[in-house]
Design a protein around this motif. Sequence first.
Motif, PDB file in Angstrom:
ATOM      1  N   ALA A   2       1.031  -1.248   0.115  1.00 52.75           N
ATOM      2  CA  ALA A   2      -0.016   0.022   0.080  1.00 52.75           C
ATOM      3  C   ALA A   2       0.808   1.071  -0.155  1.00 52.75           C
ATOM      4  O   ALA A   2       2.037   1.333   0.752  1.00 52.75           O
ATOM      5  N   THR A   3       0.330   2.277  -0.786  1.00 56.65           N
ATOM      6  CA  THR A   3       0.982   3.600  -0.851  1.00 56.65           C
ATOM      7  C   THR A   3       1.012   4.182   0.616  1.00 56.65           C
ATOM      8  O   THR A   3      -0.220   4.421   0.968  1.00 56.65           O
ATOM      9  N   ALA A   4       1.825   4.812   1.395  1.00 57.58           N
ATOM     10  CA  ALA A   4       1.640   5.386   2.719  1.00 57.58           C
ATOM     11  C   ALA A   4       1.162   6.477   2.448  1.00 57.58           C
ATOM     12  O   ALA A   4       1.597   7.529   1.578  1.00 57.58           O
ATOM     13  N   SER A   5       0.156   7.132   3.538  1.00 66.41           N
ATOM     14  CA  SER A   5      -0.379   8.417   3.417  1.00 66.41           C
ATOM     15  C   SER A   5       0.615   9.456   4.157  1.00 66.41           C
ATOM     16  O   SER A   5       0.091  10.569   4.118  1.00 66.41           O
ATOM     17  N   ALA A   6       1.298   9.074   4.939  1.00 69.98           N
ATOM     18  CA  ALA A   6       2.335   9.850   5.939  1.00 69.98           C
ATOM     19  C   ALA A   6       3.794   9.476   5.615  1.00 69.98           C
ATOM     20  O   ALA A   6       4.072   8.167   5.621  1.00 69.98           O
ATOM     21  N   ARG A   7       4.791  10.200   5.581  1.00 72.12           N
ATOM     22  CA  ARG A   7       6.225   9.807   5.530  1.00 72.12           C
ATOM     23  C   ARG A   7       6.971  10.846   6.359  1.00 72.12           C
ATOM     24  O   ARG A   7       6.684  11.993   6.895  1.00 72.12           O
ATOM     25  N   LEU A   8       8.155  10.458   6.709  1.00 70.32           N
ATOM     26  CA  LEU A   8       9.198  11.304   7.469  1.00 70.32           C
ATOM     27  C   LEU A   8       9.891  11.918   6.530  1.00 70.32           C
ATOM     28  O   LEU A   8      10.631  11.119   5.511  1.00 70.32           O
ATOM     29  N   VAL A   9      10.189  13.120   6.444  1.00 68.43           N
ATOM     30  CA  VAL A   9      11.223  14.002   5.780  1.00 68.43           C
ATOM     31  C   VAL A   9      12.256  14.592   6.639  1.00 68.43           C
ATOM     32  O   VAL A   9      11.945  15.094   7.658  1.00 68.43           O
ATOM     33  N   GLY A  10      13.727  14.357   6.275  1.00 70.62           N
ATOM     34  CA  GLY A  10      14.579  15.240   7.009  1.00 70.62           C
ATOM     35  C   GLY A  10      15.527  15.968   6.161  1.00 70.62           C
ATOM     36  O   GLY A  10      15.712  15.796   4.751  1.00 70.62           O
ATOM     37  N   ARG A  11      16.329  16.864   6.707  1.00 66.47           N
ATOM     38  CA  ARG A  11      17.065  17.985   6.035  1.00 66.47           C
ATOM     39  C   ARG A  11      18.561  17.485   6.252  1.00 66.47           C
ATOM     40  O   ARG A  11      18.630  17.609   7.694  1.00 66.47           O
ATOM     41  N   ILE A  12      19.615  17.930   5.474  1.00 67.29           N
ATOM     42  CA  ILE A  12      20.837  17.932   5.788  1.00 67.29           C
ATOM     43  C   ILE A  12      21.436  19.003   5.093  1.00 67.29           C
ATOM     44  O   ILE A  12      21.474  18.873   3.743  1.00 67.29           O
TER      45      ILE A  12
ATOM     46  N   ARG B 234       4.955  14.469   7.037  1.00 65.48           N
ATOM     47  CA  ARG B 234       4.398  14.916   5.885  1.00 65.48           C
ATOM     48  C   ARG B 234       3.141  14.267   5.507  1.00 65.48           C
ATOM     49  O   ARG B 234       3.197  13.104   5.265  1.00 65.48           O
ATOM     50  N   ALA B 235       2.077  15.105   5.273  1.00 62.34           N
ATOM     51  CA  ALA B 235       0.876  14.443   4.846  1.00 62.34           C
ATOM     52  C   ALA B 235      -0.044  15.507   4.301  1.00 62.34           C
ATOM     53  O   ALA B 235       0.147  16.491   4.378  1.00 62.34           O
ATOM     54  N   GLU B 236      -0.897  14.858   3.491  1.00 62.28           N
ATOM     55  CA  GLU B 236      -2.199  15.892   2.806  1.00 62.28           C
ATOM     56  C   GLU B 236      -3.198  16.205   3.529  1.00 62.28           C
ATOM     57  O   GLU B 236      -3.747  15.164   4.412  1.00 62.28           O
ATOM     58  N   GLN B 237      -3.538  17.285   3.796  1.00 56.85           N
ATOM     59  CA  GLN B 237      -4.801  17.749   4.299  1.00 56.85           C
ATOM     60  C   GLN B 237      -5.736  18.470   3.648  1.00 56.85           C
ATOM     61  O   GLN B 237      -5.383  18.940   2.755  1.00 56.85           O
ATOM     62  N   ALA B 238      -6.943  18.508   3.864  1.00 54.96           N
ATOM     63  CA  ALA B 238      -8.005  19.411   3.067  1.00 54.96           C
ATOM     64  C   ALA B 238      -9.187  19.678   3.926  1.00 54.96           C
ATOM     65  O   ALA B 238      -9.383  19.180   5.014  1.00 54.96           O
TER      66      ALA B 238
ATOM     67  N   ILE C 155      -0.129  20.111   1.500  1.00 52.96           N
ATOM     68  CA  ILE C 155       0.713  19.205   2.119  1.00 52.96           C
ATOM     69  C   ILE C 155       0.862  19.975   3.498  1.00 52.96           C
ATOM     70  O   ILE C 155       1.574  20.915   3.478  1.00 52.96           O
ATOM     71  N   ALA C 156       0.775  19.299   4.494  1.00 50.69           N
ATOM     72  CA  ALA C 156       1.151  19.636   5.949  1.00 50.69           C
ATOM     73  C   ALA C 156       2.499  18.953   6.334  1.00 50.69           C
ATOM     74  O   ALA C 156       2.742  17.694   6.249  1.00 50.69           O
ATOM     75  N   ASP C 157       3.344  19.846   6.836  1.00 56.53           N
ATOM     76  CA  ASP C 157       4.453  19.587   7.583  1.00 56.53           C
ATOM     77  C   ASP C 157       4.399  19.537   8.926  1.00 56.53           C
ATOM     78  O   ASP C 157       4.425  20.865   9.502  1.00 56.53           O
ATOM     79  N   ILE C 158       4.786  18.693   9.901  1.00 59.70           N
ATOM     80  CA  ILE C 158       4.503  18.898  11.152  1.00 59.70           C
ATOM     81  C   ILE C 158       5.824  18.419  11.720  1.00 59.70           C
ATOM     82  O   ILE C 158       6.486  17.398  11.606  1.00 59.70           O
ATOM     83  N   ALA C 159       6.627  19.541  12.004  1.00 61.09           N
ATOM     84  CA  ALA C 159       7.952  19.788  12.363  1.00 61.09           C
ATOM     85  C   ALA C 159       8.046  19.110  13.864  1.00 61.09           C
ATOM     86  O   ALA C 159       7.433  19.563  14.817  1.00 61.09           O
ATOM     87  N   TYR C 160       9.107  18.380  13.965  1.00 64.66           N
ATOM     88  CA  TYR C 160       9.795  17.750  15.450  1.00 64.66           C
ATOM     89  C   TYR C 160      10.839  18.494  15.743  1.00 64.66           C
ATOM     90  O   TYR C 160      11.918  19.095  15.011  1.00 64.66           O
TER      91      TYR C 160
END
Length: 344
Positions: A233-243, A277-281, A337-342
Amino acid sequence: MTVTGEDSELGTDPLDPPLMAPLRRGLDWQQVQSMSQSVAYRDDAEMRRIRATAAVRRGTRMTKILSPAQVAGHLGGWLPYGFCYRSCDIAHLTEPGQLGLLRTDGMSDDNVTFALRWRAVDPLDYEVPAGPSQPGLPALPAHSRIGAMVLGTGFTPSTDDLIPEYVTAGFADLPLSANAQLLAYLPGGDEVVLYTYQPEQHGWLRLAGPRWRGLLSGIPGGSPDREYVPCSATASARLVGRIDDNEYEAVADPPGEFRVRALTRAARYPVQTLSRRAEQARWRGVPCWVLQRDETWARLRLLRPDADTVNAVGARCYERGIYEAWAPVDELTEHHIADIAYQF
């Protein structure tokens, strides 16, 4: 005097602070448990203080009790969502019949109960299923819900136990942390680890040996002989990080490891920032997660279900607290696209 949950290996983990209740003359444990089951104490200051001691920290072990169909869903790629518990708060429940009462689909089985166990990435991902986070849940009518009623005190319905319950924040899907486990509980208190999640391979590695083939056969679509099960299944949320200025898909292995998702170990660099990161509407003014969509239709899940919003979108209850609906894509508003930052 203070009473805590029963001593257990899980309960001694510093990442799992025990639930604590100050007892005194005129307030014994039985009274505290009774208060947790009464809607009259939803806004009681003392009950809120007791509930607040059941804290989720980065790395806290969380558990969701599953049916066989839900196990099949997670093997296929479902993410943690909805009602869940700190593992230390239910460690004393070892029999399938006891744990089965915590299942979100309203069913119970005295022969075997399944569970998903993972480590929390951040306290931001969890909230109490009561006011002010989820004020509408306790008022939902019985005909529109599945599973046990939501008391609104922050504790699960029980005649004997004091068990704090959580929901994923806004009933969001949460990306699976590394080494999450799918478990089975058997009569006599046996705990069997069936699968463990391997994020780089995006799939489940079978750990259960030949002795447990019968358990695996009871999972819809399950194959006892398959050693690795990829998530389809295609995940509806994922983690993204920056370097620095570069963004990568990330993997969380709480409490201390957050890295780039990469097949080779040498490329698993620690990320400097992390967000979910996930989609909202909104549909008909109701805030929702966008779980999947094509050019015409979108599957939505309500963030804050109550009687009015459920009726406004004609949402259906799929499990305890989970209300979803299909909507025409061109009727969505504030689609983003919503980004919930930790915070590290």
